[in-house]
Design a protein around this motif. Sequence first.
Motif, PDB file in Angstrom:
ATOM      1  N   THR A  68      -7.740  -9.554   8.258  1.00  0.00           N
ATOM      2  CA  THR A  68      -7.012  -8.172   6.945  1.00  0.00           C
ATOM      3  C   THR A  68      -7.060  -6.842   7.404  1.00  0.00           C
ATOM      4  OG1 THR A  68      -8.184 -10.277   4.867  1.00  0.00           O
ATOM      5  CG2 THR A  68      -7.317  -8.222   4.128  1.00  0.00           C
ATOM      6  N   PRO A  69      -5.756  -6.552   7.593  1.00  0.00           N
ATOM      7  CA  PRO A  69      -5.806  -5.442   7.679  1.00  0.00           C
ATOM      8  C   PRO A  69      -6.001  -4.268   5.642  1.00  0.00           C
ATOM      9  CG  PRO A  69      -3.700  -6.188   7.141  1.00  0.00           C
ATOM     10  CD  PRO A  69      -4.776  -7.036   7.098  1.00  0.00           C
ATOM     11  N   LYS A  70      -6.793  -3.078   6.452  1.00  0.00           N
ATOM     12  CA  LYS A  70      -7.524  -2.201   4.580  1.00  0.00           C
ATOM     13  C   LYS A  70      -6.645  -1.870   4.261  1.00  0.00           C
ATOM     14  CE  LYS A  70     -11.234   0.283   7.579  1.00  0.00           C
ATOM     15  NZ  LYS A  70     -12.181   1.571   7.781  1.00  0.00           N
ATOM     16  N   ASN A  71      -5.107  -1.693   4.058  1.00  0.00           N
ATOM     17  CA  ASN A  71      -4.105  -1.551   3.497  1.00  0.00           C
ATOM     18  C   ASN A  71      -3.468  -2.409   2.696  1.00  0.00           C
ATOM     19  OD1 ASN A  71      -3.730   1.252   4.132  1.00  0.00           O
ATOM     20  ND2 ASN A  71      -1.847   0.856   5.377  1.00  0.00           N
ATOM     21  N   ALA A  72      -3.913  -3.966   2.952  1.00  0.00           N
ATOM     22  CA  ALA A  72      -3.887  -5.129   2.233  1.00  0.00           C
ATOM     23  C   ALA A  72      -4.418  -4.687   0.693  1.00  0.00           C
ATOM     24  CB  ALA A  72      -4.215  -6.465   3.351  1.00  0.00           C
ATOM     25  N   PRO A  73      -3.939  -5.094  -0.263  1.00  0.00           N
ATOM     26  CA  PRO A  73      -4.673  -5.196  -1.444  1.00  0.00           C
ATOM     27  C   PRO A  73      -5.362  -6.036  -1.503  1.00  0.00           C
ATOM     28  CG  PRO A  73      -1.668  -5.221  -1.566  1.00  0.00           C
ATOM     29  CD  PRO A  73      -2.155  -6.257  -0.388  1.00  0.00           C
ATOM     30  N   SER A  74      -5.234  -7.302  -0.875  1.00  0.00           N
ATOM     31  CA  SER A  74      -6.332  -8.193  -0.973  1.00  0.00           C
ATOM     32  C   SER A  74      -7.525  -7.853  -0.473  1.00  0.00           C
ATOM     33  CB  SER A  74      -6.141  -9.191  -0.442  1.00  0.00           C
ATOM     34  OG  SER A  74      -5.377  -9.028   0.681  1.00  0.00           O
ATOM     35  N   TYR A  75      -7.757  -6.399   0.423  1.00  0.00           N
ATOM     36  CA  TYR A  75      -8.659  -6.302   1.664  1.00  0.00           C
ATOM     37  C   TYR A  75     -10.055  -5.700   0.723  1.00  0.00           C
ATOM     38  CZ  TYR A  75     -11.816  -3.595   4.573  1.00  0.00           C
ATOM     39  OH  TYR A  75     -12.683  -2.700   5.170  1.00  0.00           O
ATOM     40  N   SER A 111       0.518  -1.490  -0.391  1.00  0.00           N
ATOM     41  CA  SER A 111       0.495   0.017   0.359  1.00  0.00           C
ATOM     42  C   SER A 111       0.487   1.530  -0.033  1.00  0.00           C
ATOM     43  CB  SER A 111      -0.696  -0.096   1.040  1.00  0.00           C
ATOM     44  OG  SER A 111      -1.294   1.521   0.868  1.00  0.00           O
ATOM     45  N   LYS A 112       0.454   1.921  -0.706  1.00  0.00           N
ATOM     46  CA  LYS A 112       0.875   3.188  -0.592  1.00  0.00           C
ATOM     47  C   LYS A 112       1.119   4.061   0.967  1.00  0.00           C
ATOM     48  CE  LYS A 112       0.486   4.530  -5.746  1.00  0.00           C
ATOM     49  NZ  LYS A 112      -0.690   5.894  -6.586  1.00  0.00           N
ATOM     50  N   ASN A 113       0.003   3.881   1.447  1.00  0.00           N
ATOM     51  CA  ASN A 113      -0.149   4.651   2.883  1.00  0.00           C
ATOM     52  C   ASN A 113       0.670   3.634   4.059  1.00  0.00           C
ATOM     53  OD1 ASN A 113      -1.982   6.051   2.648  1.00  0.00           O
ATOM     54  ND2 ASN A 113      -3.984   4.300   2.360  1.00  0.00           N
ATOM     55  N   SER A 114       1.678   2.343   3.663  1.00  0.00           N
ATOM     56  CA  SER A 114       2.479   1.554   4.430  1.00  0.00           C
ATOM     57  C   SER A 114       4.306   2.771   4.385  1.00  0.00           C
ATOM     58  CB  SER A 114       2.446   0.127   3.188  1.00  0.00           C
ATOM     59  OG  SER A 114       4.217  -0.014   4.072  1.00  0.00           O
ATOM     60  N   PHE A 115       3.753   2.440   5.985  1.00  0.00           N
ATOM     61  CA  PHE A 115       5.152   3.446   5.999  1.00  0.00           C
ATOM     62  C   PHE A 115       6.455   2.278   5.510  1.00  0.00           C
ATOM     63  CE2 PHE A 115       8.882   3.759   8.967  1.00  0.00           C
ATOM     64  CZ  PHE A 115       9.567   5.319   8.791  1.00  0.00           C
ATOM     65  N   THR A 116       6.523   1.147   5.261  1.00  0.00           N
ATOM     66  CA  THR A 116       7.216   0.200   5.147  1.00  0.00           C
ATOM     67  C   THR A 116       7.788   0.678   2.972  1.00  0.00           C
ATOM     68  OG1 THR A 116       7.281  -1.559   6.554  1.00  0.00           O
ATOM     69  CG2 THR A 116       8.034  -2.070   4.517  1.00  0.00           C
ATOM     70  N   LYS A 117       6.602   0.661   2.547  1.00  0.00           N
ATOM     71  CA  LYS A 117       6.490   0.992   1.177  1.00  0.00           C
ATOM     72  C   LYS A 117       7.703   2.203   1.345  1.00  0.00           C
ATOM     73  CE  LYS A 117       5.102   4.570  -1.575  1.00  0.00           C
ATOM     74  NZ  LYS A 117       4.507   5.958  -1.523  1.00  0.00           N
ATOM     75  N   LYS A 118       7.875   3.258   2.074  1.00  0.00           N
ATOM     76  CA  LYS A 118       8.166   4.704   1.996  1.00  0.00           C
ATOM     77  C   LYS A 118       9.637   3.891   1.870  1.00  0.00           C
ATOM     78  CE  LYS A 118       5.147   7.576   3.757  1.00  0.00           C
ATOM     79  NZ  LYS A 118       3.868   7.698   4.669  1.00  0.00           N
ATOM     80  N   ILE A 119       9.965   2.803   3.084  1.00  0.00           N
ATOM     81  CA  ILE A 119      11.347   2.564   3.345  1.00  0.00           C
ATOM     82  C   ILE A 119      12.322   1.600   1.931  1.00  0.00           C
ATOM     83  CG2 ILE A 119      12.911   1.975   5.362  1.00  0.00           C
ATOM     84  CD1 ILE A 119      11.906   4.661   6.040  1.00  0.00           C
ATOM     85  N   ILE A 120      11.210   1.154   1.255  1.00  0.00           N
ATOM     86  CA  ILE A 120      11.951   0.782   0.492  1.00  0.00           C
ATOM     87  C   ILE A 120      12.208   0.942  -0.480  1.00  0.00           C
ATOM     88  CG2 ILE A 120      11.239  -1.010  -1.921  1.00  0.00           C
ATOM     89  CD1 ILE A 120       9.604  -2.925   0.306  1.00  0.00           C
TER      90      ILE A 120
END
Length: 207
Positions: A158-165, A47-56
């Motif tokens: 399933t978290p709301k940020n998950a692609p499968s949500y 997800s674009k909202n994920s902090f991990t995405k920003k770190i990657i």
Amino acid sequence: MDIKAFFKLSYGLYIVSSSYKSNQSGCVVNTLSQVTADPPKFSVTISKNSFTKKIIEKSGYFTATVLTKKATMDLIGEFGFKSSESTDKFLKFNTKLDENNIKYVTNHMASRYSFKVIDSLDLETHIMFIGKVLEAEILNNDDVMTYSYYHNVIKGSTPKNAPSYQKEPAKKGYICTVCGYFLDSDKIPDDFICPICKQGTDKFKKI
């Protein structure tokens, strides 16, 4: 449309992590997939909202570990329903560092992989990273946890940020305001503890 049909697809559950400067970040995903064998490349969607995405995006590297059926709800709750921006998710678990100094959890993980990002694709709400495999290692031979097992046996949400949500139809019961766990019951016990995020009844609301 019966969204539970998506749970029949043979996803696994994984923890994807990355590091940039002093930030160690990680999150649970079900979207890690091998896309080529030679050279070995994987894709992961976050997800674009994920902090991990920003770190990657900042580091250009990430790791991934494969959860086994012995993985605890405490582990899944920590990495699936909290943010690394405000929480040290690794603190309570055994960890190691890969060749790029990225932390990965070793508790109840079947294998782990390290990647260099070589491409990405904007999917509107999510980003797909394509990673070239730098390291791969088997950690143990326990049965891996599938997405179907997580939903049907563990009864995880399933978290709301998950692609499968997918937003489910309205239902009656109690929902955890912290992680979204749903308790299908007319009454919630006074001593009930959320199996995902370990919160008490004060964090539940009736729906």
